[in-house]
Design a protein around this motif. Sequence first.
Motif, mmCIF file in Angstrom:
data_model
loop_
_atom_site.group_PDB
_atom_site.id
_atom_site.type_symbol
_atom_site.label_atom_id
_atom_site.label_comp_id
_atom_site.label_asym_id
_atom_site.label_seq_id
_atom_site.Cartn_x
_atom_site.Cartn_y
_atom_site.Cartn_z
ATOM 1 N N GLN A 178 0.830 -1.206 0.000
ATOM 2 C CA GLN A 178 0.000 0.000 0.000
ATOM 3 C C GLN A 178 0.867 1.259 0.000
ATOM 4 O OE1 GLN A 178 -2.099 -1.457 3.570
ATOM 5 N NE2 GLN A 178 -4.029 -1.124 2.466
ATOM 6 N N ILE A 179 0.239 2.369 -0.389
ATOM 7 C CA ILE A 179 0.924 3.663 -0.369
ATOM 8 C C ILE A 179 0.231 4.556 0.656
ATOM 9 C CG2 ILE A 179 1.585 5.717 -1.684
ATOM 10 C CD1 ILE A 179 1.493 3.958 -4.214
ATOM 11 N N VAL A 180 1.008 5.069 1.586
ATOM 12 C CA VAL A 180 0.490 5.955 2.628
ATOM 13 C C VAL A 180 0.870 7.388 2.281
ATOM 14 C CG1 VAL A 180 0.607 6.561 5.077
ATOM 15 C CG2 VAL A 180 0.662 4.160 4.385
ATOM 16 N N VAL A 181 -0.123 8.273 2.192
ATOM 17 C CA VAL A 181 0.099 9.675 1.834
ATOM 18 C C VAL A 181 -0.291 10.553 3.012
ATOM 19 C CG1 VAL A 181 -0.405 11.518 0.198
ATOM 20 C CG2 VAL A 181 -0.430 9.148 -0.582
ATOM 21 N N SER A 182 0.688 11.204 3.611
ATOM 22 C CA SER A 182 0.417 12.056 4.769
ATOM 23 C C SER A 182 0.408 13.526 4.370
ATOM 24 C CB SER A 182 1.483 11.841 5.847
ATOM 25 O OG SER A 182 1.335 12.806 6.881
ATOM 26 N N MET A 183 -0.581 14.257 4.881
ATOM 27 C CA MET A 183 -0.620 15.702 4.657
ATOM 28 C C MET A 183 -0.537 16.467 5.989
ATOM 29 S SD MET A 183 -4.600 16.174 3.429
ATOM 30 C CE MET A 183 -4.660 14.756 2.324
ATOM 31 N N ALA A 184 -0.027 15.810 7.016
ATOM 32 C CA ALA A 184 0.101 16.435 8.335
ATOM 33 C C ALA A 184 1.289 17.398 8.347
ATOM 34 C CB ALA A 184 0.276 15.370 9.406
ATOM 35 N N ALA A 185 1.037 18.642 8.649
ATOM 36 C CA ALA A 185 2.078 19.678 8.638
ATOM 37 C C ALA A 185 3.179 19.370 9.655
ATOM 38 C CB ALA A 185 1.466 21.043 8.938
ATOM 39 N N GLY A 186 4.424 19.472 9.200
ATOM 40 C CA GLY A 186 5.563 19.348 10.093
ATOM 41 C C GLY A 186 5.917 17.933 10.517
ATOM 42 N N TYR A 187 5.187 16.942 10.004
ATOM 43 C CA TYR A 187 5.390 15.553 10.419
ATOM 44 C C TYR A 187 6.217 14.838 9.347
ATOM 45 C CZ TYR A 187 3.987 11.604 13.404
ATOM 46 O OH TYR A 187 3.962 10.576 14.301
ATOM 47 N N PRO A 188 7.508 14.592 9.602
ATOM 48 C CA PRO A 188 8.400 14.070 8.558
ATOM 49 C C PRO A 188 8.188 12.589 8.252
ATOM 50 C CG PRO A 188 9.593 14.252 10.621
ATOM 51 C CD PRO A 188 8.226 14.824 10.867
ATOM 52 N N ILE A 189 8.617 12.207 7.076
ATOM 53 C CA ILE A 189 8.526 10.810 6.656
ATOM 54 C C ILE A 189 9.251 9.901 7.643
ATOM 55 C CG2 ILE A 189 9.339 9.161 4.910
ATOM 56 C CD1 ILE A 189 8.680 11.271 2.786
ATOM 57 N N ARG A 190 10.393 10.335 8.099
ATOM 58 C CA ARG A 190 11.191 9.533 9.035
ATOM 59 C C ARG A 190 10.387 9.152 10.273
ATOM 60 N NH1 ARG A 190 14.181 13.172 9.957
ATOM 61 N NH2 ARG A 190 13.523 13.813 12.041
ATOM 62 N N LYS A 191 9.603 10.094 10.770
ATOM 63 C CA LYS A 191 8.805 9.846 11.981
ATOM 64 C C LYS A 191 7.666 8.859 11.700
ATOM 65 C CE LYS A 191 6.684 12.582 15.733
ATOM 66 N NZ LYS A 191 7.609 12.243 16.831
ATOM 67 N N ILE A 192 7.116 8.919 10.498
ATOM 68 C CA ILE A 192 6.079 7.961 10.103
ATOM 69 C C ILE A 192 6.682 6.563 10.011
ATOM 70 C CG2 ILE A 192 4.440 7.308 8.289
ATOM 71 C CD1 ILE A 192 4.245 10.299 7.569
ATOM 72 N N GLU A 193 7.865 6.477 9.409
ATOM 73 C CA GLU A 193 8.549 5.184 9.272
ATOM 74 C C GLU A 193 8.855 4.553 10.628
ATOM 75 O OE1 GLU A 193 11.018 5.679 5.068
ATOM 76 O OE2 GLU A 193 11.914 6.401 6.949
ATOM 77 N N GLN A 194 9.162 5.399 11.604
ATOM 78 C CA GLN A 194 9.471 4.884 12.939
ATOM 79 C C GLN A 194 8.297 4.157 13.558
ATOM 80 O OE1 GLN A 194 10.785 8.397 15.010
ATOM 81 N NE2 GLN A 194 12.860 8.318 14.160
ATOM 82 N N VAL A 195 7.088 4.543 13.162
ATOM 83 C CA VAL A 195 5.889 3.921 13.736
ATOM 84 C C VAL A 195 5.409 2.734 12.901
ATOM 85 C CG1 VAL A 195 3.512 4.283 14.523
ATOM 86 C CG2 VAL A 195 5.186 6.135 14.723
ATOM 87 N N ILE A 196 5.280 2.918 11.583
ATOM 88 C CA ILE A 196 4.680 1.846 10.764
ATOM 89 C C ILE A 196 5.723 0.991 10.048
ATOM 90 C CG2 ILE A 196 2.550 3.160 10.430
ATOM 91 C CD1 ILE A 196 3.424 3.721 7.554
#
Length: 271
Positions: free
Chosen positions: A91-109
């Motif tokens: 799947q492709i996850v597309v985030s539009m949350a301001a100030g929330y970097p890709i690195r931080k998303i990767e740390q969780v999922i």
Amino acid sequence: MNLRIGFIGGGNMAEAFIGAFVGEELILPSMVCVSDVNESRLKELQEKFGVKTFKRNVDVVLNSDVIFLAVKPQVLTSVLEEIKDTVTAAQIVVSMAAGYPIRKIEQVIGDDKKIVRIMPNILVKVRKGVIAFCENKRLLEEEVERIKRLLEATGKVYSLSENLFDAFTGAAGSSPAFIFLLIEALSDAGVRVGLSREISKEIAFQVLEGCASMSRDEHPEVLKDKVSSPAGTTIEGLSVLEEKGARFAFIEAVKRATERSKEISKLVEEM
């Protein structure tokens, strides 16, 4: 486009994207699903677009190929924690949350997941938006192009390094408010010199639209000089704008907005 699109969060930005995707006939309404904490909002979106709705975020993930995270940065971590065991590497996850970097998303999922970060401005609501775009290394080139094609239904998409997202926020995210202020000021100015409010506002709209079109083919400075006759009315008005620091004010407004975006990004990083 044969994609199942999901939105976690059914706010104004999600509605703008759904409206564009469905309105431009890129995606069938039956291929779109949305989750939100507000059940009345879900009913509204279902009635307006004919999309599927879910109370649970994981149900959106289970029914989507592309998952848009349309939630505020302060709740994104909890949303990611909720869906991390359901999201797959396909799947492709597309985030539009301001100030929330890709690195931080990767740390969780997980850094094996395909992640895109975007920063749209308010003008996507009228399909004249500008959208910053960056992705992690997991996406294939054709997947990047497919997501960009979707987003182009709402405006122009610019591929940027993630470290330029704060600058983009200042120049594109905040600047519509500066232009709205300019429209308001021009409208007030017309009323002050004797025009009706209705006519003054329409003049402001028409002048700004025309100026934007002309500036695409010729440098604004050249165009400005063409309008300014020696000892004429325009140069008199321009002199007042320079005296009052209008040019500096616009530059400084973008600079300050960018600096504030960096401060907010830092706070998000520390959450």
